[in-house]
Design a protein around this motif. Structure first.
Motif, PDB file in Angstrom:
ATOM      1  N   ASP A   1     100.721 -42.814  97.233  1.00 31.45           N
ATOM      2  CA  ASP A   1     101.487 -43.609  96.363  1.00 31.45           C
ATOM      3  C   ASP A   1     100.800 -44.586  95.735  1.00 31.45           C
ATOM      4  N   GLU A   2      99.548 -44.893  95.904  1.00 34.61           N
ATOM      5  CA  GLU A   2      98.577 -45.947  95.347  1.00 34.61           C
ATOM      6  C   GLU A   2      97.845 -45.510  94.064  1.00 34.61           C
ATOM      7  N   LEU A   3      97.501 -46.332  92.877  1.00 39.34           N
ATOM      8  CA  LEU A   3      96.816 -46.066  92.020  1.00 39.34           C
ATOM      9  C   LEU A   3      95.708 -47.125  92.107  1.00 39.34           C
TER      10      LEU A   3
ATOM     11  N   LEU B   1      84.559 -42.838  92.779  1.00 43.16           N
ATOM     12  CA  LEU B   1      84.753 -43.456  93.838  1.00 43.16           C
ATOM     13  C   LEU B   1      85.811 -42.595  94.856  1.00 43.16           C
ATOM     14  N   LEU B   2      86.734 -42.060  94.205  1.00 45.64           N
ATOM     15  CA  LEU B   2      87.616 -41.251  95.237  1.00 45.64           C
ATOM     16  C   LEU B   2      87.395 -39.702  95.233  1.00 45.64           C
ATOM     17  N   GLN B   3      86.197 -39.338  94.682  1.00 47.58           N
ATOM     18  CA  GLN B   3      86.111 -37.905  94.596  1.00 47.58           C
ATOM     19  C   GLN B   3      85.638 -37.496  96.169  1.00 47.58           C
TER      20      GLN B   3
ATOM     21  N   ASP C   1      88.237 -29.147  89.598  1.00 50.14           N
ATOM     22  CA  ASP C   1      87.405 -28.112  90.428  1.00 50.14           C
ATOM     23  C   ASP C   1      87.838 -27.911  91.912  1.00 50.14           C
ATOM     24  N   ARG C   2      88.569 -28.838  92.503  1.00 52.04           N
ATOM     25  CA  ARG C   2      89.354 -28.328  93.720  1.00 52.04           C
ATOM     26  C   ARG C   2      90.317 -27.356  93.531  1.00 52.04           C
ATOM     27  N   MET C   3      91.041 -27.676  92.635  1.00 50.86           N
ATOM     28  CA  MET C   3      92.212 -26.633  92.127  1.00 50.86           C
ATOM     29  C   MET C   3      91.673 -25.418  91.739  1.00 50.86           C
TER      30      MET C   3
ATOM     31  N   ALA D   1      83.889 -38.523  83.185  1.00 45.12           N
ATOM     32  CA  ALA D   1      84.216 -39.057  84.842  1.00 45.12           C
ATOM     33  C   ALA D   1      84.418 -40.397  84.551  1.00 45.12           C
ATOM     34  N   THR D   2      85.612 -40.828  85.535  1.00 44.48           N
ATOM     35  CA  THR D   2      85.774 -42.386  85.538  1.00 44.48           C
ATOM     36  C   THR D   2      85.414 -43.024  86.717  1.00 44.48           C
ATOM     37  N   LEU D   3      85.196 -44.388  86.712  1.00 43.97           N
ATOM     38  CA  LEU D   3      84.591 -45.082  87.785  1.00 43.97           C
ATOM     39  C   LEU D   3      85.651 -44.683  89.003  1.00 43.97           C
TER      40      LEU D   3
ATOM     41  N   HIS E   1      77.327 -34.928  79.680  1.00 40.87           N
ATOM     42  CA  HIS E   1      78.628 -34.548  79.411  1.00 40.87           C
ATOM     43  C   HIS E   1      79.764 -34.925  80.326  1.00 40.87           C
ATOM     44  N   ILE E   2      79.488 -34.633  81.963  1.00 41.00           N
ATOM     45  CA  ILE E   2      80.179 -35.104  82.831  1.00 41.00           C
ATOM     46  C   ILE E   2      80.419 -36.764  82.922  1.00 41.00           C
ATOM     47  N   ARG E   3      79.326 -37.277  82.601  1.00 45.23           N
ATOM     48  CA  ARG E   3      79.390 -39.026  82.773  1.00 45.23           C
ATOM     49  C   ARG E   3      80.519 -39.358  81.693  1.00 45.23           C
TER      50      ARG E   3
HETATM   51  C1  LIG Z   1      77.324 -30.705  88.681  1.00 42.68           C
HETATM   52  C2  LIG Z   1      77.854 -32.062  88.966  1.00 42.68           C
HETATM   53  C3  LIG Z   1      77.120 -33.081  89.432  1.00 42.68           C
HETATM   54  C4  LIG Z   1      77.491 -34.162  90.070  1.00 42.68           C
HETATM   55  N1  LIG Z   1      76.637 -35.272  90.446  1.00 42.68           N
HETATM   56  C5  LIG Z   1      77.300 -36.245  90.907  1.00 42.68           C
HETATM   57  C6  LIG Z   1      76.194 -37.343  91.246  1.00 42.68           C
HETATM   58  O1  LIG Z   1      75.172 -37.294  91.224  1.00 42.68           O
HETATM   59  N2  LIG Z   1      76.902 -38.519  91.685  1.00 42.68           N
HETATM   60  C7  LIG Z   1      78.185 -38.706  91.866  1.00 42.68           C
HETATM   61  O2  LIG Z   1      78.645 -39.902  92.154  1.00 42.68           O
HETATM   62  N3  LIG Z   1      78.913 -37.924  91.064  1.00 42.68           N
HETATM   63  C8  LIG Z   1      78.514 -36.752  90.996  1.00 42.68           C
HETATM   64  N4  LIG Z   1      79.445 -35.749  90.184  1.00 42.68           N
HETATM   65  C9  LIG Z   1      81.052 -35.983  90.608  1.00 42.68           C
HETATM   66  C10 LIG Z   1      81.342 -36.509  89.525  1.00 42.68           C
HETATM   67  O3  LIG Z   1      80.701 -37.952  89.060  1.00 42.68           O
HETATM   68  C11 LIG Z   1      82.874 -36.474  89.955  1.00 42.68           C
HETATM   69  O4  LIG Z   1      83.597 -35.660  90.030  1.00 42.68           O
HETATM   70  C12 LIG Z   1      83.626 -37.670  88.925  1.00 42.68           C
HETATM   71  O5  LIG Z   1      83.140 -38.922  88.675  1.00 42.68           O
HETATM   72  C13 LIG Z   1      85.075 -37.803  89.186  1.00 42.68           C
HETATM   73  O6  LIG Z   1      85.740 -38.634  88.262  1.00 42.68           O
HETATM   74  P1  LIG Z   1      86.985 -38.090  87.593  1.00 42.68           P
HETATM   75  O7  LIG Z   1      87.681 -39.225  86.680  1.00 42.68           O
HETATM   76  O8  LIG Z   1      86.896 -36.757  86.867  1.00 42.68           O
HETATM   77  O9  LIG Z   1      87.963 -37.997  88.759  1.00 42.68           O
HETATM   78  P2  LIG Z   1      89.371 -37.165  88.883  1.00 42.68           P
HETATM   79  O10 LIG Z   1      88.714 -35.532  89.293  1.00 42.68           O
HETATM   80  O11 LIG Z   1      90.200 -37.103  88.005  1.00 42.68           O
HETATM   81  O12 LIG Z   1      89.781 -37.621  90.026  1.00 42.68           O
HETATM   82  C14 LIG Z   1      89.117 -37.587  91.752  1.00 42.68           C
HETATM   83  C15 LIG Z   1      89.920 -37.938  92.691  1.00 42.68           C
HETATM   84  O13 LIG Z   1      90.317 -39.450  92.708  1.00 42.68           O
HETATM   85  C16 LIG Z   1      91.642 -39.506  92.414  1.00 42.68           C
HETATM   86  N5  LIG Z   1      91.829 -40.360  91.398  1.00 42.68           N
HETATM   87  C17 LIG Z   1      91.179 -40.612  90.395  1.00 42.68           C
HETATM   88  N6  LIG Z   1      91.412 -41.569  89.588  1.00 42.68           N
HETATM   89  C18 LIG Z   1      92.341 -42.319  90.523  1.00 42.68           C
HETATM   90  C19 LIG Z   1      92.714 -43.772  90.644  1.00 42.68           C
HETATM   91  N7  LIG Z   1      92.494 -44.556  89.302  1.00 42.68           N
HETATM   92  N8  LIG Z   1      93.568 -44.100  91.471  1.00 42.68           N
HETATM   93  C20 LIG Z   1      94.176 -43.370  92.309  1.00 42.68           C
HETATM   94  N9  LIG Z   1      93.328 -42.219  92.763  1.00 42.68           N
HETATM   95  C21 LIG Z   1      92.643 -41.641  91.412  1.00 42.68           C
HETATM   96  C22 LIG Z   1      92.224 -38.166  91.984  1.00 42.68           C
HETATM   97  O14 LIG Z   1      93.509 -37.802  92.731  1.00 42.68           O
HETATM   98  C23 LIG Z   1      90.966 -37.096  92.899  1.00 42.68           C
HETATM   99  O15 LIG Z   1      91.386 -36.973  94.141  1.00 42.68           O
HETATM  100  C24 LIG Z   1      78.966 -34.441  89.966  1.00 42.68           C
HETATM  101  C25 LIG Z   1      79.921 -33.529  89.370  1.00 42.68           C
HETATM  102  C26 LIG Z   1      79.191 -32.194  88.964  1.00 42.68           C
HETATM  103  C27 LIG Z   1      80.334 -31.099  88.451  1.00 42.68           C
END
Ligand SMILES: Cc1cc2nc3c(=O)[nH]c(=O)nc-3n(C[C@H](O)[C@H](O)[C@H](O)COP(=O)(O)OP(=O)(O)OC[C@H]3O[C@@H](n4cnc5c(N)ncnc54)[C@H](O)[C@@H]3O)c2cc1C
Length: 333
Positions: free
Chosen positions: A206-208, A111-113, A34-36, A105-107, A100-102
């Motif tokens: 540099d951290e995972l 946390l890091l969104q 999304d950000r990109m 989306a990973t935990l 679909h997003i859930r």
């Molecule tokens: C329409 C919509 C509604 C939403 N509603 C909600 C809501 O109600 N509540 C809510 O909490 N969220 C909500 N979200 C957000 C969504 O849950 C998050 O975007 C999603 O959980 C991100 O997970 P991801 O695995 O896709 O992360 P990614 O997009 O892959 O990563 C997110 C960020 O974390 C970093 N990252 C990811 N994993 C790691 C790791 N293991 N170690 C280090 N850095 C890491 C990435 O570099 C990036 O900066 C919504 C999103 C949308 C599009």
């Protein structure tokens, strides 16, 4: 979107070795892509960790639960042990976004969104959190922004899971080639950006984040999370609450009350917790706790409604946790 190199990794060491020169981790990719796409981030390399099988799964340990960072919000919200013993977390993960997003989306990614402030999320606004010198929200459209604890940036904490994990006193394990392993409490995971506005968390580039550890709840613990959004179907919270009650029969021995969309980082309300501790959970006490949580609130020009909404969210979540309200909010009256 800019062109970038995609490094597909299947091991933690492989991913860590790629994390340099501005490379960025991609888990589910929901937030990062999304950000990109909107052009506020242009990494030259994505480190795709999605195929690291060791970072997935929910494991019960002697001291509680360990959840791999790649476990999806759906897997967490439907897990039988989490539904039974960590209801606050299944509520939070199950109410974020859409089905679909859930599933994507990973935990760890949740946390890091990054923040959802529309000025931050627009390539047209060079805001403080992008390293410039101005916040547009204070004098602009700020109806979804913070009502407390804000300094230079009033954008609110976006992660539903963080509200639950703060209440559960969880911590995360971080891994890096340079620093090795370290464990950070969720309460120390987020930063307000006062020192460096471009920083959102204490996690280094540099951290995972490899796993999330949750201690076993005390006997008699009951918990719940509720989220109120502008849309019922999907949206980030405009008010949300996490409640954990350690009960001794009818009396609440200890309460933990957390909030997300009130402030730039997830917070506990010691005022609300003090109202409930040592008392039975009644509608009157739940309401008093909700009101107490608003001590110190300073709403912005367009979000005074949140000072009314948060007490309702907290009141209802307390009653839900105590088993005094139906889990289906539409049946709650
Ligand atoms: C329409 C919509 C509604 C939403 N509603 C909600 C809501 O109600 N509540 C809510 O909490 N969220 C909500 N979200 C957000 C969504 O849950 C998050 O975007 C999603 O959980 C991100 O997970 P991801 O695995 O896709 O992360 P990614 O997009 O892959 O990563 C997110 C960020 O974390 C970093 N990252 C990811 N994993 C790691 C790791 N293991 N170690 C280090 N850095 C890491 C990435 O570099 C990036 O900066 C919504 C999103 C949308 C599009």
């Amino acid at each position: 979107m800019n062109s970038f190199v995609l490094a597909n990794c299947t091991t933690v060491d492989g991913a860590l070795s790629q994390l340099r020169d501005g490379a960025v981790i991609k888990a589910g990719g929901v937030d990062l892509l999304d950000r990109m796409k909107i052009g506020i981030e242009q990494p030259s390399k994505l480190v795709n960790i999605r195929s690291i099988s060791g970072l997935r799964g929910i494991h019960q340990t002697d001291s509680g639960l360990t959840i791999g960072a790649l476990t999806t919000l759906s897997e967490i919200s439907e897990h039988p042990v989490i539904c039974k013993q960590y209801q606050i977390l299944s509520d939070a993960c199950g109410s974020a976004a859409t089905p679909h997003i859930r599933n994507m989306a990973t935990l760890g990614g949740n946390l890091l969104q990054r923040i959802q402030c529309w000025y931050y999320r627009s390539a047209d606004f060079e805001c403080l959190r992008k390293g410039k010198d101005m916040c547009f929200a204070f004098d602009g459209l700020n109806q979804y922004h913070a009502i407390m604890d804000y300094g230079a940036c009033p954008a609110v904490a976006p992660s539903s899971a963080a509200v639950a994990l703060l209440a559960l006193n969880a911590s995360v394990e971080l891994n890096s080639t340079k620093r090795g392993k370290r464990v950070l409490a969720v309460k120390d995971l987020y930063v307000t950006g006062e020192d460096d506005p471009t920083k959102f968390t204490a996690v280094g580039p540099d951290e995972l984040l490899t796993s999330i550890m949750i201690p076993k709840p005390a006997i008699g613990t009951r918990s719940a999370y509720q989220k109120y959004g502008e849309k019922e179907s999907f949206d980030w919270a405009i008010a949300d609450a996490g409640v954990l009650l350690e009960m001794d029969g009818n009396i609440c021995r200890r309460a933990v009350i957390t909030m997300g969309a009130a402030s730039p980082v997830v917070r506990r309300s010691s005022q609300a917790e003090a109202v409930l501790s040592g008392k039975p959970i009644t509608e009157a006490n739940a309401w008093a706790a909700g009101k107490a949580a608003m001590e110190g609130a300073h709403p912005l020009s367009m979000n005074a409604y949140k000072v009314e909404l948060f007490p309702v969210a907290i009141y209802r979540t307390i009653l839900l946790a105590a088993g005094q309200m139906d889990r289906d909010p539409s049946a709650a009256g």
